[in-house]
Design an enzyme around this catalytic site. Structure first.
Site, mmCIF file in Angstrom:
data_model
loop_
_atom_site.group_PDB
_atom_site.id
_atom_site.type_symbol
_atom_site.label_atom_id
_atom_site.label_comp_id
_atom_site.label_asym_id
_atom_site.label_seq_id
_atom_site.Cartn_x
_atom_site.Cartn_y
_atom_site.Cartn_z
ATOM 1 N N ASP A 1 -10.541 1.492 -3.456
ATOM 2 C CA ASP A 1 -11.000 1.076 -2.136
ATOM 3 C C ASP A 1 -12.518 0.948 -2.076
ATOM 4 O O ASP A 1 -13.057 0.409 -1.111
ATOM 5 C CB ASP A 1 -10.548 2.086 -1.066
ATOM 6 C CG ASP A 1 -9.128 1.814 -0.586
ATOM 7 O OD1 ASP A 1 -8.578 0.747 -0.923
ATOM 8 O OD2 ASP A 1 -8.567 2.666 0.125
ATOM 9 N N ASP B 1 0.824 -1.204 0.000
ATOM 10 C CA ASP B 1 0.000 0.000 0.000
ATOM 11 C C ASP B 1 0.860 1.257 0.000
ATOM 12 O O ASP B 1 2.066 1.218 0.294
ATOM 13 C CB ASP B 1 -0.916 -0.007 1.231
ATOM 14 C CG ASP B 1 -2.319 0.474 0.927
ATOM 15 O OD1 ASP B 1 -2.473 1.286 -0.006
ATOM 16 O OD2 ASP B 1 -3.264 0.053 1.620
#
Length: 695
Positions: free
Chosen positions: A500, A436
């Protein structure tokens, strides 16, 4: 040295010519099948203009009469600011061109390498050699000419959880610019810039596109000057003083990928997809059904809970499970522990090897989450090495998601991240990492100089080193979802987390336009929970499953709490995905120009089989939707068409559906393309899956 080069490959031609020492690209577009050596390109000379025709060439130099944006910008303490390069050598073949430009007056040499592959995709790079005193480079931007048929531009804007929103506009006089200053490509990043005719749609019309193979700051431009000349360009954005080239040193620009299509936006995407698929490093093994645990457990880790998820995952056919954030250090929330890449004794007292072995015993791969470029101020790493953050003049940048940026251009910080993550990967037998990158880079300095470029190159090196140390390791690029999807990082990763936002209705558009550049097998597409954690919207399992099917499919949901009926549908869906992923991950992506904007009709087509989704996004004004016309088929072939429902019934609003839904139908390709099948009346937020098999 020949004065003209005519490159032709994959249905695309590029014609370049040396005119008065400058390299001029005369043509870039559809293959011509003719010799242009005697063709004339000279234009009129207008009133109140240069007395002779000027040919500034691909370097667009002010000294040669170019009044628009230049290719090169730089200086030596204010001197040597104006260039006038001359072509000193040119070598060409049917699919490649190498040109060396020299300007002895300012002691610079520029080498250009250009090639066209069998898919018609151009790769272009520059290498600038400094033969004099230190040279400060402000910018080296690629520019390619556009046909005057190009009337509009298309690019993409976005934010967290809403990436890739298309914006189409006229190409008017001036310069249209899309920039990213985040130190990563970003959620508002366009991936590539597109120019197209006003009539171009998915299936027909011409389009020209460029994409920069870079994950740092970038600039995309389309320019139309006062003469009506149109150009498309892209470059790495360099901060002031970031690149100062010493004597006999080089600056190498990130590659530019340039694509032309005479078969619409789908033709453009197909060339991009095939270009990536032709790489030796492109993922070769079937893309495994993946369960990511983030939206199932968040930071609430326990071996008992994870084992229960693993058991259910194995029972429904999942092939890879990924333990997300929260397994390390004091990381019980997003406010602390980031950067401490040691397994938490609090939540994993026996380490991760036990759960990894358990996953392997179930026949699945084990994946793990990292965010190695960031750290929390409340972490052991920051307390021990506060000097390891990217910053300038001792200032601490503002936090973002309670994070600061670790300066991995610093060799000590780089080695720490590499060795700490590598140790966990080895000890826990990790097959796959989700990496990430949850914040922007602000005040990104190192040793008093801007360091965005160094940071970008460092993450490339880190990924490369991890893969060399751990053969077979796969890496997913995640950046709060789709914040780092670009043609630079794609050379080091095997998957992108597209967004997301797992809400399937929102994902329809996000996935649709991310696929303009990246093929489905690289795009993580998961079935999320309902209500969706990002939107609070309730959506049927059949719709969420159909949406997740067209990519590298997976699940992000607490499947330990599902009913027997839901688990039955998930198992059916995973089996169906496995049976169709060979098609989805190798076929041609087709997005039908459907007449009603409240629907999508799209699919993946191959010679023998095709799979389409008919999606109802919103209610429509009329009782019936337009017929389903399937582009991408062969007119002279005969096909068998049937509906499949691998994850439950599709919601409909009708008394009686068209007969072909229940019984299927056989038809010629020409009938399916020109007439089409009657569309059923779907409920909003529903998708119908349609198989088409060549007989």
């Amino acid at each position: 040295m020949s004065s003209q080069a005519h490159l032709s490959n994959g249905g695309v031609d590029l014609v370049a010519e040396v005119v008065a020492g400058a390299l001029v690209i005369r043509y870039w577009g559809k293959s011509l099948g003719t010799d242009l050596s005697r063709f004339t390109f000279e234009r009129s000379i207008p009133n109140s203009d240069f007395d002779e025709i000027q040919n500034p060439g691909i370097l667009r130099e002010h000294s040669r009469g170019w009044l628009g944006y230049p290719t090169l910008s730089g200086h030596r303490s204010g001197l040597d600011w104006s260039s006038r390069f001359e072509v000193s050598s040119m070598k060409s073949s049917s699919d490649s061109l190498q040109v060396v430009f020299v300007d002895p007056a300012i002691s610079l040499e520029l080498e250009m390498n250009l090639s066209i592959d069998s898919n018609g995709v151009i790769r272009l790079n520059y290498s600038l050699l400094n033969l004099g005193d230190e040279y400060t480079l402000n910018e080296l931007i690629y520019w390619l000419p556009l046909s005057d048929k190009a009337e509009e531009s298309l690019d993409f804007a976005g934010r967290w959880s809403n990436e890739r929103n298309p914006q189409r506009r006229s190409i008017d006089v001036g310069r249209w610019v899309r920039e990213s200053h985040e130190g990563r490509s970003g959620h508002n990043f366009t991936i590539g810039e597109i120019a197209l005719t006003r009539a171009t749609n998915f299936a027909t019309g011409e389009a020209w596109s460029v994409a920069l193979a870079w994950s740092g700051d970038s600039r995309y431009c389309i320019e139309k000057n006062y003469e009506g000349v149109k150009s498309i360009g892209a470059s790495e954005i360099l901060a002031p003083g970031e690149v100062i080239i010493g004597k006999n040193e080089r600056y190498k620009s990130p590659d530019l990928i340039a694509v032309y299509s005479d078969s619409g936006l789908d033709g453009l995407s197909h060339r991009y997809h095939q270009h990536l698929r032709s790489r030796a490093s492109h993922p070769a093994k079937p893309r495994p059904v993946t369960l990511n645990m983030w939206e199932a457990i968040y930071f609430d880790h326990s071996e008992e809970k994870v084992r229960s998820l693993v058991d259910v995952a194995a029972s429904i056919g999942v092939e890879r499970v990924v333990l997300d954030d929260g397994w390390f250090g004091s990381r019980r929330s997003d406010r602390l522990g980031l950067g401490d890449w040691q397994v938490s004794e609090e939540v994993w007292p026996n380490g991760l090897r036990g759960i990894s072995d358990y996953v392997a015993s179930k026949g699945m791969e084990f994946g793990l989450w990292f965010e190695g470029e960031m750290l929390n101020p409340d972490s052991n790493l920051y307390r021990e090495h506060p000097d390891w953050i990217l910053n300038e003049k001792g200032r601490t940048p503002p936090t973002w998601r309670h994070q600061l940026v670790l300066n991995i251009a610093n060799p000590d910080a780089f080695d720490y991240v590499l060795n700490a993550t590598s140790k966990v990967i080895s000890e826990a037998k990790v097959n796959y990492i989700k990496w990430d990158h949850n914040r922007t880079l602000i005040d990104a300095g190192y040793l008093g100089r801007a360091a965005i470029q160094k940071q970008t190159k460092a993450i490339y090196r880190l990924f490369q080193e991890l893969k060399e140390r751990h053969p077979g390791l796969e890496i997913e690029s995640c950046s709060s979802g789709g914040g780092r999807i670009d043609f630079g990082i794609v050379e080091y990763v095997d998957r992108f987390w597209v967004s997301d936002n797992n809400d399937a209705l929102a994902r329809q558009q996000i996935q649709r336009w991310t696929m303009q550049f990246m093929p489905p097998e690289l795009l993580g597409t998961h079935i999320g929970p309902t209500p969706g954690h990002q939107t609070g919207r309730e959506l049927s399992l059949s719709f969420r499953a159909a949406t997740a099917l067209f990519g590298h499919a997976g699940i992000e949901w607490d499947i330990s709490k599902l009913s027997e009926e839901e688990l039955k549908h998930l198992k059916s869906w995973t089996n169906y995905y496995k049976s169709k992923r060979g098609l989805i991950h190798s076929g041609r992506v087709v997005r039908v120009d459907y007449p009603d904007e409240n629907h999508y009709l799209y699919g993946v087509v191959s010679e023998k089989e095709s799979l389409f989704a008919f999606v109802q996004l919103q209610p429509i004004k009329t009782s019936h939707a337009p017929n389903l016309r399937f582009t991408g088929l062969k007119s002279d072939r005969r096909y068998r068409v049937k509906v499949v429902e691998p994850a439950g019934k599709t919601g409909m609003m009708l008394i009686k559906p068209p007969s072909w839904l229940a019984n299927g139908v056989e038809a010629t390709g020409s009938a399916l393309i020109e007439i089409g099948l009657p569309a059923p009346i779907l409920q909003p937020a529903q998708a119908l899956l349609i198989e088409i098999e060549a007989i």
